[in-house]
Design a protein around this motif. Structure first.
Motif, PDB file in Angstrom:
ATOM      1  N   ASN A 190      22.944  -4.560 -35.231  1.00  0.00           N
ATOM      2  CA  ASN A 190      23.366  -5.022 -36.566  1.00  0.00           C
ATOM      3  C   ASN A 190      24.613  -5.878 -36.551  1.00  0.00           C
ATOM      4  N   ILE A 191      25.037  -6.288 -35.344  1.00  0.00           N
ATOM      5  CA  ILE A 191      26.221  -7.151 -35.282  1.00  0.00           C
ATOM      6  C   ILE A 191      25.937  -8.323 -34.345  1.00  0.00           C
ATOM      7  N   ARG A 192      26.333  -9.523 -34.765  1.00  0.00           N
ATOM      8  CA  ARG A 192      26.087 -10.719 -33.961  1.00  0.00           C
ATOM      9  C   ARG A 192      27.407 -11.299 -33.496  1.00  0.00           C
ATOM     10  N   THR A 199      24.024  -9.146 -42.019  1.00  0.00           N
ATOM     11  CA  THR A 199      24.353  -8.821 -40.620  1.00  0.00           C
ATOM     12  C   THR A 199      25.856  -8.964 -40.407  1.00  0.00           C
ATOM     13  N   ASP A 200      26.459  -8.005 -39.679  1.00  0.00           N
ATOM     14  CA  ASP A 200      27.884  -8.112 -39.367  1.00  0.00           C
ATOM     15  C   ASP A 200      28.094  -9.141 -38.255  1.00  0.00           C
ATOM     16  N   VAL A 201      29.294  -9.701 -38.207  1.00  0.00           N
ATOM     17  CA  VAL A 201      29.588 -10.751 -37.225  1.00  0.00           C
ATOM     18  C   VAL A 201      30.934 -10.476 -36.547  1.00  0.00           C
ATOM     19  N   ILE A 202      30.973 -10.716 -35.224  1.00  0.00           N
ATOM     20  CA  ILE A 202      32.241 -10.640 -34.476  1.00  0.00           C
ATOM     21  C   ILE A 202      32.684 -12.045 -34.104  1.00  0.00           C
ATOM     22  N   LEU A 203      33.938 -12.362 -34.397  1.00  0.00           N
ATOM     23  CA  LEU A 203      34.543 -13.606 -33.923  1.00  0.00           C
ATOM     24  C   LEU A 203      35.581 -13.229 -32.869  1.00  0.00           C
ATOM     25  N   PRO A 258      26.176 -20.691 -38.941  1.00  0.00           N
ATOM     26  CA  PRO A 258      25.525 -19.438 -38.531  1.00  0.00           C
ATOM     27  C   PRO A 258      26.239 -18.202 -39.061  1.00  0.00           C
ATOM     28  N   VAL A 259      27.578 -18.260 -39.081  1.00  0.00           N
ATOM     29  CA  VAL A 259      28.333 -17.086 -39.536  1.00  0.00           C
ATOM     30  C   VAL A 259      28.007 -16.790 -40.997  1.00  0.00           C
TER      31      VAL A 259
END
Ligand code: 5GP
Length: 188
Positions: A30-32, A96-100, A87-88
């Motif tokens: 669930n995280i990209r 969907t959660d996102v990591i930077l 995309p973010v």
């Protein structure tokens, strides 16, 4: 539908933040991970589209003109980095959660526009340990090592401004701690 959460991971190079991000993303569907663009050359083993999108300065400038960045910064002098906006935003909209994984300058740019983002700073156990890790990793000269440690100290000075600070003395424990923060924030 609930929007995704945005997590920012920063820390001086050599703290293991890249490895922590990879582990989190591998184990959590669930995280990209947001792949940044950079104008620097790929290092051995780095893959275009996985580690970075390696682009020319002209391509970078075009993206900048088109307002294509969520944030962008020049790190270590003239190397340019940026987070592609599209995309973010798409992932967040989809829930969907996102990591930077970005530097301190970029992190504060994002915080300004996305105040709900969660900022996590990864610290080395000590500057001595960081020096040992950087020495082990590459071919630093005395001069570049001094510059890197100076940069590291400047970044570490900003750590108290982050929502969370995680010391990476033991990789498994640091990954667990970051995972715990993500879970806690998801449940808020
Ligand atoms: P490296 O060249 O060693 O992969 O990364 C150098 C620094 O640039 C690291 O602190 C890394 O977090 C940061 N960085 C990587 N991608 C981005 C980005 O898209 N934006 C910003 N602001 N910093 C980035």
């Amino acid at each position: 539908m609930r929007k995704g959460r945005l997590f920012i991971i920063s820390g001086p190079s050599g703290t293991g933040k890249g490895t922590i991000c990879k582990r989190i993303v591998q184990e959590d569907p669930n995280i990209r991970f947001s792949v940044s663009v950079t104008t620097r050359n790929p290092r051995e083993g780095e893959i275009h589209g996985r580690d970075y999108f390696f682009i020319s300065k002209d391509e970078y400038m075009l993206l900048l003109e088109q307002d294509g960045f969520l944030e962008h910064a020049s790190v270590y002098g003239s190397t340019l980095y940026g987070t592609p906006k599209e995309p973010v935003q798409k992932w967040l909209e989809e829930g969907t959660d996102v990591i930077l994984e970005i530097d301190v300058q970029g992190a504060f740019q994002v915080k300004k526009n996305e105040p709900d983002c969660v900022m996590i700073f990864i610290l080395p156990p000590s500057l001595e340990e960081l020096k040992a890790r950087i020495l082990k990793r590459g071919s630093e000269t005395e001069e570049t090592m001094a510059a890197r440690l100076g940069e590291a100290q400047k970044e570490i000075d900003q750590a108290p401004l982050y929502d969370y600070q995680v010391v990476n003395a033991d990789l498994d424990r640091a990954v667990e701690e970051v995972r715990g923060i993500i879970e806690k924030e998801r449940n808020k």
